[in-house]
Write a protein that holds these residues in place. Structure first.
Motif, mmCIF file in Angstrom:
data_model
loop_
_atom_site.group_PDB
_atom_site.id
_atom_site.type_symbol
_atom_site.label_atom_id
_atom_site.label_comp_id
_atom_site.label_asym_id
_atom_site.label_seq_id
_atom_site.Cartn_x
_atom_site.Cartn_y
_atom_site.Cartn_z
ATOM 1 N N ARG A 19 18.870 26.702 97.696
ATOM 2 C CA ARG A 19 20.239 26.197 97.576
ATOM 3 C C ARG A 19 20.635 25.381 98.802
ATOM 4 O O ARG A 19 21.244 24.309 98.678
ATOM 5 C CB ARG A 19 21.213 27.354 97.377
ATOM 6 N N GLY A 46 18.273 31.365 98.012
ATOM 7 C CA GLY A 46 19.311 30.888 98.931
ATOM 8 C C GLY A 46 18.812 29.737 99.784
ATOM 9 O O GLY A 46 19.548 28.771 100.050
ATOM 10 N N ARG A 52 16.445 36.813 96.625
ATOM 11 C CA ARG A 52 17.754 36.227 96.932
ATOM 12 C C ARG A 52 17.643 35.263 98.114
ATOM 13 O O ARG A 52 18.223 34.172 98.113
ATOM 14 C CB ARG A 52 18.764 37.334 97.237
ATOM 15 N N LEU A 103 20.296 32.532 91.065
ATOM 16 C CA LEU A 103 20.688 33.507 92.082
ATOM 17 C C LEU A 103 21.368 34.721 91.455
ATOM 18 O O LEU A 103 21.234 35.847 91.949
ATOM 19 C CB LEU A 103 21.620 32.851 93.105
#
Length: 257
Positions: A216, A213, A209, A101
């Motif tokens: 994640r 994300g 991103r 990231l």
């Protein structure tokens, strides 16, 4: 093997690497046969084979049964993974995602600004790997995010992303098993590719991103067995095999999709 023979095979390995460099060979290109190399360097064929085995251990070359010796992906790699590390824990997988990231959104923006034509075409091809793993040599295929870094035109950025994914190969496999919606993964890769192709640096950075994300969040929500039980023995539809994770071909397949 004696010390002098060991030294000879080490020097010969260095000479073979120099051939790869000076002849501008790339992963997937064929090397001369062991006999030809033996004649070229005036050494025995067994000495050449010992040197090639050394290079195979680090991925600089790969042997293909019945075909010959080829330049491997490790020929351009400066960092090597430890194959004996324990399987990825939630913490180690998150560490990889968070490192990506920090790095990859900026890399995507750089790729959109530079748009090296040949690399952008490879990025388009790599985007399809999430749905359709290549039928040719898996080691010759390119991970989408490595191709994204290559599109920046900065060799060090490409090398950095590739090294990160290879050094943390087990964690990257865990990511794929936790973020296992292949159509969604493919669609997100296509959106990033299109932003790069169109030269939209802001969109490329934002989409990368958001993609990482989402990965994640999937990792945070996933269950990780305390015992480090393998996750690689998934269905044939997912991996095409039930071999354990240690099998290098399967690991390579998972990393490159």
């Amino acid at each position: 093997m004696s010390r002098s023979e060991l030294s000879l095979s080490e020097h010969l390995a260095d000479s073979i690497v120099e051939i790869i460099r000076t002849e501008r060979l790339v992963p997937g290109d064929a090397l001369a046969s062991s006999r030809d190399l033996a004649r070229r360097f005036d050494v025995t064929t067994p000495t050449v084979r010992e040197a090639l085995r050394r290079l195979e251990a680090t991925g600089v070359v790969e042997f293909r049964h019945g075909s010959g010796t080829y330049v491997g992906a490790g020929s351009e790699r400066r960092l090597l993974a430890n194959p004996h590390l324990p399987r990825g824990s939630r913490e180690s997988v998150l560490e990889l995602v968070e490192a990506r990231l920090v790095l990859e959104p900026a890399v995507a923006a750089a790729a959109a600004r530079t748009r090296v034509p040949e690399a952008v075409e490879r990025l388009r091809t790599a985007a399809a790997n999430a749905l359709h793993p290549p039928r040719e040599s898996l080691r010759a295929s390119v991970h989408f995010h490595v191709a994204l870094a290559a599109a920046s035109g900065n060799a060090l950025l490409r090398e950095t992303v590739e090294a990160l994914l290879q050094v943390r190969a087990l964690e990257q496999v865990e990511i794929r098993h936790r973020y296992n919606d292949r159509p969604r993964d493919h669609a997100e890769h296509v959106e990033i590719f299109e932003a790069v192709r169109d030269g939209d640096a802001d969109a490329a950075e934002r989409l990368t991103r958001e993609h990482l994300g989402s990965i994640r969040e999937a990792v945070l929500a996933a269950d990780f067995p305390d015992t480090g039980t393998a996750t690689a023995n998934t269905s044939a539809a997912d991996t095409g095999t039930t071999a354990p994770l240690e099998d290098s071909a399967e690991t390579d397949t998972e990393i490159r999709r």
